[in-house]
Design a protein around this motif. Structure first.
Motif, PDB file in Angstrom:
ATOM      1  N   PRO A  85       0.812  -1.219   0.000  1.00  0.00           N
ATOM      2  CA  PRO A  85       0.000   0.000   0.000  1.00  0.00           C
ATOM      3  C   PRO A  85       0.845   1.268   0.000  1.00  0.00           C
ATOM      4  N   THR A  86       1.374   1.621  -1.153  1.00  0.00           N
ATOM      5  CA  THR A  86       2.207   2.820  -1.265  1.00  0.00           C
ATOM      6  C   THR A  86       1.329   4.041  -1.548  1.00  0.00           C
ATOM      7  N   ASN A  87       1.967   5.187  -1.747  1.00  0.00           N
ATOM      8  CA  ASN A  87       1.220   6.406  -2.090  1.00  0.00           C
ATOM      9  C   ASN A  87       1.151   6.640  -3.604  1.00  0.00           C
ATOM     10  N   LEU A  88       1.388   5.564  -4.368  1.00  0.00           N
ATOM     11  CA  LEU A  88       1.189   5.634  -5.817  1.00  0.00           C
ATOM     12  C   LEU A  88      -0.191   5.065  -6.165  1.00  0.00           C
ATOM     13  N   ALA A  89      -0.771   5.574  -7.253  1.00  0.00           N
ATOM     14  CA  ALA A  89      -2.039   5.036  -7.756  1.00  0.00           C
ATOM     15  C   ALA A  89      -1.850   4.627  -9.210  1.00  0.00           C
ATOM     16  N   ALA A  90      -2.657   3.675  -9.681  1.00  0.00           N
ATOM     17  CA  ALA A  90      -2.561   3.246 -11.078  1.00  0.00           C
ATOM     18  C   ALA A  90      -3.937   3.213 -11.728  1.00  0.00           C
ATOM     19  N   ILE A  91      -3.987   3.734 -12.953  1.00  0.00           N
ATOM     20  CA  ILE A  91      -5.203   3.718 -13.770  1.00  0.00           C
ATOM     21  C   ILE A  91      -4.835   3.007 -15.065  1.00  0.00           C
ATOM     22  N   CYS A  92      -5.469   1.874 -15.338  1.00  0.00           N
ATOM     23  CA  CYS A  92      -5.012   1.043 -16.453  1.00  0.00           C
ATOM     24  C   CYS A  92      -6.161   0.654 -17.373  1.00  0.00           C
ATOM     25  N   GLN A  93      -5.885   0.692 -18.672  1.00  0.00           N
ATOM     26  CA  GLN A  93      -6.860   0.158 -19.628  1.00  0.00           C
ATOM     27  C   GLN A  93      -6.659  -1.342 -19.837  1.00  0.00           C
ATOM     28  N   GLY A  94      -5.620  -1.906 -19.280  1.00  0.00           N
ATOM     29  CA  GLY A  94      -5.432  -3.357 -19.250  1.00  0.00           C
ATOM     30  C   GLY A  94      -5.298  -3.767 -17.801  1.00  0.00           C
ATOM     31  N   VAL A 121       1.327  -0.174  -5.759  1.00  0.00           N
ATOM     32  CA  VAL A 121       0.418   0.980  -5.737  1.00  0.00           C
ATOM     33  C   VAL A 121      -0.653   0.760  -4.669  1.00  0.00           C
ATOM     34  N   GLY A 122      -1.111   1.849  -4.086  1.00  0.00           N
ATOM     35  CA  GLY A 122      -2.155   1.772  -3.067  1.00  0.00           C
ATOM     36  C   GLY A 122      -3.555   1.802  -3.653  1.00  0.00           C
ATOM     37  N   TRP A 123      -3.695   2.408  -4.827  1.00  0.00           N
ATOM     38  CA  TRP A 123      -4.979   2.526  -5.504  1.00  0.00           C
ATOM     39  C   TRP A 123      -4.841   1.954  -6.919  1.00  0.00           C
ATOM     40  N   PHE A 124      -5.840   1.239  -7.371  1.00  0.00           N
ATOM     41  CA  PHE A 124      -5.780   0.666  -8.720  1.00  0.00           C
ATOM     42  C   PHE A 124      -7.182   0.623  -9.319  1.00  0.00           C
ATOM     43  N   VAL A 125      -7.271   1.017 -10.578  1.00  0.00           N
ATOM     44  CA  VAL A 125      -8.537   0.816 -11.291  1.00  0.00           C
ATOM     45  C   VAL A 125      -8.230   0.414 -12.731  1.00  0.00           C
ATOM     46  N   HIS A 126      -8.947  -0.612 -13.179  1.00  0.00           N
ATOM     47  CA  HIS A 126      -8.853  -1.089 -14.554  1.00  0.00           C
ATOM     48  C   HIS A 126     -10.120  -0.618 -15.261  1.00  0.00           C
ATOM     49  N   THR A 127      -9.963   0.243 -16.273  1.00  0.00           N
ATOM     50  CA  THR A 127     -11.157   0.858 -16.877  1.00  0.00           C
ATOM     51  C   THR A 127     -11.697   0.120 -18.099  1.00  0.00           C
ATOM     52  N   GLY A 128     -10.932  -0.802 -18.656  1.00  0.00           N
ATOM     53  CA  GLY A 128     -11.413  -1.640 -19.755  1.00  0.00           C
ATOM     54  C   GLY A 128     -12.002  -0.846 -20.915  1.00  0.00           C
ATOM     55  N   ASN A 129     -13.201  -1.212 -21.331  1.00  0.00           N
ATOM     56  CA  ASN A 129     -13.789  -0.608 -22.536  1.00  0.00           C
ATOM     57  C   ASN A 129     -14.349   0.791 -22.298  1.00  0.00           C
ATOM     58  N   GLU A 130     -14.486   1.195 -21.048  1.00  0.00           N
ATOM     59  CA  GLU A 130     -14.888   2.569 -20.701  1.00  0.00           C
ATOM     60  C   GLU A 130     -16.199   2.982 -21.355  1.00  0.00           C
ATOM     61  N   CYS A 131     -17.243   2.173 -21.199  1.00  0.00           N
ATOM     62  CA  CYS A 131     -18.525   2.566 -21.814  1.00  0.00           C
ATOM     63  C   CYS A 131     -19.123   3.753 -21.069  1.00  0.00           C
ATOM     64  N   ASP A 132     -18.735   3.982 -19.801  1.00  0.00           N
ATOM     65  CA  ASP A 132     -19.160   5.190 -19.083  1.00  0.00           C
ATOM     66  C   ASP A 132     -17.920   5.880 -18.474  1.00  0.00           C
TER      67      ASP A 132
END
Lengths: 382, 382
Positions: free
Chosen positions: A57-66, A84-95
């Motif tokens: 749980p570091t103070n880095l965050a990641a936002i990934c399309q994969g 990273v402490g925060w992670f989100v995979h957004t994939g096809n991003e329909c919204d």
């Protein structure tokens, strides 16, 4: 979290559009489809496919399309106390898309740096606006995939992304203060470098090395990427001689402490003092200390006596030189081509959270991009 | 083996010249000065500073103008069962130089590939003549240091070498069939790749991947370096569908077996069969299988049951796909971003002598340079 939507075929694309429309009508925000999850370790929340065992749980965050590839990177990072402490995979991003999360994490006080794996940017204008604001406060590091035509085709099959022309992306992203990461495997280490190291206020790098060939090749890597390895002044070289550097070993830069014979001719205190005087001089903006961390020093490989002499000397030396960084406020980079599993000293340092870098080109990239970040920030102040 | 000669100062240079003259008068050949030793593991002879513990007696040989850094590379390679059987550090070359050893090792039947760390070439014309002859029979892989002006200055301090203009070197070396290695850390792995893999007869690469992002980024790496990742024919894609690839997973190339769900939807036999049919087709010249080797499968990390299912499946799959290489005579490259110490499957494979590659750019460089080698050899036949 399902796949089989816009990335698969036309029918999937229609279903994805219907799903998005339905959610919009009912005021529901959607993440996905075609994603593998999200987590916030600081809220003990993990709705991802990444085993908690490897997460730091570091103070880095990641936002990934994969997604899955990033879990591999987290597994590799975890064993070096990176992640990273925060992670989100957004994939096809329909919204919801990468820009929404960039804005959100940009405003999150505790997030100190943001990593992004991007195949496409669906709202380039808004993305660049948000990125420009966020990168004034924290570094945004982007690995952009799909930069060749075949890569773009692969991205289309992967996340339904239209990848766009690389040369256009590159300039626009740099203008918004974004750091472009040269390799996926560097994403997490580079993030740590940029949030942990003091700023790189100039282009000049000093090298202390145990192996002359490492020194020569490191100079090529640094100068080839736009940094400088200046010859030290006669005065400073004179001080290094006084501190024990013999005539046969170069003090020009790289400073060849290997040829000098550490532990025979140079005491630990003197090597640390050499590093201190180099760093404190007005002649350089960063120091690389490369080549300590010999193999064969694990408990079952060497005698207690050998470990007591060599291992403890090496660990103390690298630890004390790394500690100069905080005091003098210039980046200090410890390099060793062995992994933590091949060198006991490197293992010990990594357990303490002291970073070590295996590849010369990684060291060079980290410094070059830290310099780029500092230049961006100092332009803002003008 | 002493230092303090030509690389140190003018006085050392004079002493070195006197030494060389004295030896010549008495018919004695000299190696050095400023060297760290030499070995021939096939003759159980080790007069070097490299601990025998890490040495692997392969059919590769190394000729280096630097020494200690290469011992680090040997230590890193040894833990992956890589290394060289013959080694010589030529240092300041007051008598015998790299060309002499290139000629000698070129004629040695058992030597199948020659690695070189070069800072300078003192007899360029003879060197290129010898290299051209030798490279007709075995690959010569050169890492050239001192390619920037500051790097050249560092080389002068290191081995007394005058490094020369990089653009001139590059063209001349390539014409002599020499493979230029892009990074010191790649020298030994690239050597193994070139002597172990079957020839790469064309530019077209197929990718089977567990992570879509790895696939996209790998395509960028390959195409960015001049190889191709062609879309597979409808017929071949149809066969992959018949073998179990679901609609949501791409079969275009990269073939996204991760999205297909290995062990849920695809049997081991079918994945191997897919790899076989891709390799046997006229559509590609090499196969990369990337992304298996999950972490957390060591004895103290996972239950026997989990190990029985996942670990054994992964190891068998990678082993069987690697084995196709020999049968079909096209390179097969197993990639995984985890080191042998982070992935039990990767560890098991490396113990069997099956190579795994951690970095995408390493995979791409290996294939690109294997292709370059094959083109050189086929031009000779015309």
């Amino acid at each position: 979290m399902s796949a089989g939507f816009g990335e698969a075929d036309e029918e999937g694309k229609v279903r994805e559009e219907n799903l998005a429309r339905l959610a919009r009508v009912h005021g529901i925000r959607l993440l996905g489809p075609n994603v593998s999850g999200t987590f916030n370790l600081h809220a003990s929340f993990n709705a991802s496919g990444s085993p908690a065992h490897y997460l730091v749980p570091t103070n880095l965050a990641a936002i990934c399309q994969g997604g899955y590839a990033f879990y591999d990177l987290l597994a590799a990072g975890g064993s070096r106390k990176m992640g990273v402490g925060w992670f989100v995979h957004t994939g096809n991003e329909c919204d919801l898309g990468v820009t929404d999360f960039l804005e959100l994490l940009g405003e999150e006080e505790e997030v100190q740096g943001i990593l992004m794996y991007l195949e496409t940017i669906r709202d380039p204008r808004r993305f660049l606006d948000v990125a420009r604001r966020v990168s004034e406060r924290k570094p945004i590091i982007v690995f952009k995939a799909g930069t060749t035509s075949a890569g773009a085709r692969a991205a289309l099959s992967h996340t339904g992304a239209l990848a766009g022309r690389p040369e256009i992306y590159r300039g626009a992203l740099a203008q918004a203060g974004i750091i472009l990461c040269p390799a996926m495997e560097l994403l997490i280490p580079l993030g740590h470098f940029l949030v942990e190291r003091p700023p790189m206020k100039g282009d000049r790098v000093a090298i202390m090395t145990m192996g002359g060939s490492w020194g020569v090749s490191l100079v090529d890597e640094l100068e080839g990427k736009g940094l400088m390895v200046p010859e030290l002044s006669p005065k400073l070289q004179g001080r290094l001689r006084e501190l024990g550097m013999p005539r046969r070993a170069s003090t020009k830069n790289p400073v060849d402490i290997g040829a000098a014979g550490i532990s025979y001719h140079l005491s630990l205190e003197n090597v640390v003092q050499m590093a201190r005087e180099i760093l404190e001089s007005e002649e350089v903006d960063a120091l690389i200390f490369h080549g300590l961390g010999r193999p064969g020093m694990a408990k079952d490989q060497a005698s207690d006596r050998a470990r007591g002499i060599f291992l403890s000397l090496e660990v103390r030396l690298m630890r004390e030189i790394q500690a100069l960084e905080k005091e003098i406020q210039k980046p200090v980079v410890i390099g060793c081509c062995l992994s933590p599993w091949e060198s006991q000293a490197v293992w010990d340092l990594n357990q303490e959270g002291i970073r070590t870098y295996q590849r010369l080109s990684d060291i060079a990239w980290n410094l070059v991009l830290a310099r780029q970040r500092e230049k961006f920030l100092s332009r803002l102040l003008r």
